[in-house]
Design an enzyme around this catalytic site. Structure first.
Site, mmCIF file in Angstrom:
data_model
loop_
_atom_site.group_PDB
_atom_site.id
_atom_site.type_symbol
_atom_site.label_atom_id
_atom_site.label_comp_id
_atom_site.label_asym_id
_atom_site.label_seq_id
_atom_site.Cartn_x
_atom_site.Cartn_y
_atom_site.Cartn_z
ATOM 1 N N LEU A 124 -26.279 31.030 5.054
ATOM 2 C CA LEU A 124 -26.404 31.992 3.956
ATOM 3 C C LEU A 124 -26.959 33.332 4.434
ATOM 4 O O LEU A 124 -27.933 33.384 5.181
ATOM 5 C CB LEU A 124 -27.314 31.412 2.871
ATOM 6 C CG LEU A 124 -26.849 30.075 2.288
ATOM 7 C CD1 LEU A 124 -27.841 29.590 1.231
ATOM 8 C CD2 LEU A 124 -25.448 30.177 1.698
ATOM 9 N N HIS A 125 -26.314 34.404 3.979
ATOM 10 C CA HIS A 125 -26.789 35.754 4.274
ATOM 11 C C HIS A 125 -27.007 36.487 2.950
ATOM 12 O O HIS A 125 -26.818 35.912 1.864
ATOM 13 C CB HIS A 125 -25.806 36.490 5.184
ATOM 14 C CG HIS A 125 -24.382 36.456 4.702
ATOM 15 N ND1 HIS A 125 -23.973 37.031 3.512
ATOM 16 C CD2 HIS A 125 -23.268 35.877 5.226
ATOM 17 C CE1 HIS A 125 -22.686 36.855 3.347
ATOM 18 N NE2 HIS A 125 -22.226 36.132 4.361
ATOM 19 N N HIS B 90 -24.489 36.097 0.117
ATOM 20 C CA HIS B 90 -24.607 34.877 -0.706
ATOM 21 C C HIS B 90 -25.785 34.992 -1.667
ATOM 22 O O HIS B 90 -25.701 34.601 -2.829
ATOM 23 C CB HIS B 90 -24.858 33.648 0.186
ATOM 24 C CG HIS B 90 -23.757 33.332 1.150
ATOM 25 N ND1 HIS B 90 -23.908 33.466 2.512
ATOM 26 C CD2 HIS B 90 -22.508 32.864 0.947
ATOM 27 C CE1 HIS B 90 -22.789 33.092 3.109
ATOM 28 N NE2 HIS B 90 -21.922 32.727 2.196
ATOM 29 N N GLY C 179 -17.710 36.076 -4.050
ATOM 30 C CA GLY C 179 -17.770 37.453 -3.564
ATOM 31 C C GLY C 179 -16.365 38.036 -3.449
ATOM 32 O O GLY C 179 -15.414 37.327 -3.125
ATOM 33 N N ASP D 39 -13.793 38.012 -0.016
ATOM 34 C CA ASP D 39 -12.583 37.190 0.106
ATOM 35 C C ASP D 39 -11.751 37.421 -1.159
ATOM 36 O O ASP D 39 -11.667 36.572 -2.038
ATOM 37 C CB ASP D 39 -12.966 35.718 0.258
ATOM 38 C CG ASP D 39 -13.743 35.468 1.536
ATOM 39 O OD1 ASP D 39 -13.146 35.552 2.612
ATOM 40 O OD2 ASP D 39 -14.956 35.213 1.448
ATOM 41 N N GLN E 31 -8.830 35.077 -1.932
ATOM 42 C CA GLN E 31 -9.388 33.781 -2.356
ATOM 43 C C GLN E 31 -9.806 33.840 -3.832
ATOM 44 O O GLN E 31 -9.551 32.907 -4.604
ATOM 45 C CB GLN E 31 -10.596 33.446 -1.482
ATOM 46 C CG GLN E 31 -11.461 32.315 -2.015
ATOM 47 C CD GLN E 31 -12.586 31.956 -1.075
ATOM 48 O OE1 GLN E 31 -12.360 31.279 -0.084
ATOM 49 N NE2 GLN E 31 -13.810 32.376 -1.365
HETATM 50 O O1 PAF Z 1 -15.808 31.472 0.482
HETATM 51 C C1 PAF Z 1 -16.244 30.411 0.964
HETATM 52 O O2 PAF Z 1 -17.353 30.334 1.474
HETATM 53 C C2 PAF Z 1 -15.364 29.168 0.927
HETATM 54 O O3 PAF Z 1 -14.022 29.502 1.083
HETATM 55 C C3 PAF Z 1 -15.569 28.325 -0.355
HETATM 56 C C4 PAF Z 1 -15.161 29.105 -1.594
HETATM 57 C C5 PAF Z 1 -17.026 27.905 -0.461
HETATM 58 C C6 PAF Z 1 -14.703 27.065 -0.287
HETATM 59 O O4 PAF Z 1 -15.017 26.289 0.822
#
Ligand code: PAF
Length: 286
Positions: free
Chosen positions: A41-42, A45, A155, A158, A161
């Protein structure tokens, strides 16, 4: 969640325990927010965790380095892991619970089901990491089903994502609100990422060029320059700076479809490029 509460978060190592905890909170009328992570974690996060605390009565953070979202030649085994450090940071923030399953818990013997994706999952990252989003979507669906939050926070670093997860949650009718929050950056513009730890000192000094180059393209597009020319210049700039460029693209910010008319669409610039052995991604709104 009580900010600065000294108590350690409750740790749920199994899906059953996470579900039971969610049931306990819900039966007391408490709302909950999930921040899914792969640990290490940074500050990026932690900003999501602080935001989660403002949006729900309780906060659960998941820590799981998901093997199915890494390709065979990618960094699953070397991905940074720091469970003790992560738990100390989450305790400091007063997080209520941490869902920390094993790989066997998430993918038991005989596991055979995945989420199949199209729409925003096509192109960009998927051209270079063909199995990545299937792994991400499948694990995020499982994390949401285990922790059953009212809201889940991701965040914008990504960005693709985030849109893939929004689409999946809508299409599968998963009852959770998805919120994306702005990328947290170093003072020199580099987006925070657990993978920045791989950069050598010289690469770290070069890395902010990625964001600076995206800003230059955004400025050119806003000034009315031809986007294709600005994108080609950006690729050349990054290559000259020592990056191996995967893509620098201008896309529709809502769908990630190619842009038909830059003057009439919400725009997002997205890039991925490798510096030494570190693959960096970044994106900005235009
Ligand atoms: O963004 C991330 O850290 C990962 O892709 C996630 C969403 C935790 C899924 O493993």
């Amino acid at each position: 969640m009580t900010l600065n509460a000294p108590a350690s978060p409750r740790i749920d190592p199994t899906v059953d325990r996470a579900r039971l905890r969610s049931f306990e909170w819900r039966s007391k009328g408490l709302t909950s927010a999930l921040v899914p992570t792969m640990g290490a974690l940074h500050e990026g996060h932690l900003a999501l965790v602080r935001a989660a605390a403002k949006r729900a009565d309780t906060v659960v953070v998941s820590i799981f380095v998901n093997p199915t979202q890494f390709g065979p030649a990618e960094d699953f085994s070397s991905y940074p892991r720091d469970h003790a450090g992560d738990l100390a940071k989450l305790a400091e923030l007063g997080v209520d619970a941490v869902f920390m399953p094993s790989t066997e818990e998430m993918y038991p013997e005989g596991f055979a089901t995945t989420v199949s994706l199209e729409g925003p999952a096509l192109g960009l990252e998927a051209d270079f990491r063909p199995t990545h989003f299937q792994g991400v979507a499948t694990v995020v669906a499982k994390l949401l089903l285990a922790t059953q939050p009212d809201i889940a926070i991701f965040g914008e670093k990504d960005y693709q994502q985030l849109l893939v997860i929004r689409r999946m949650v809508t299409d599968l009718g998963i009852p959770v609100a998805i919120e994306g929050l702005p990328t947290v950056r170093e003072p020199d513009g580099l987006a925070l990422s657990s993978r920045n730890a791989y950069l050598s000192e010289a690469e770290r000094a070069t890395a902010p060029l990625l964001q600076a180059t995206l800003r230059a393209v955004a400025g050119a597009v806003l000034a009315g320059d031809d986007p294709a020319t600005a994108l080609a210049t950006a690729r050349d700039t990054l290559a000259a700076g020592g990056f191996a460029v995967d893509y620098v693209e201008l896309r529709n910010a809502d769908t990630l479809a190619p842009v038909a008319d830059p003057a009439c669409e919400p725009l997002r610039l997205l890039a991925a490029a490798t510096l030494g052995r570190t693959r960096l991604i970044d994106n900005i709104a235009v």
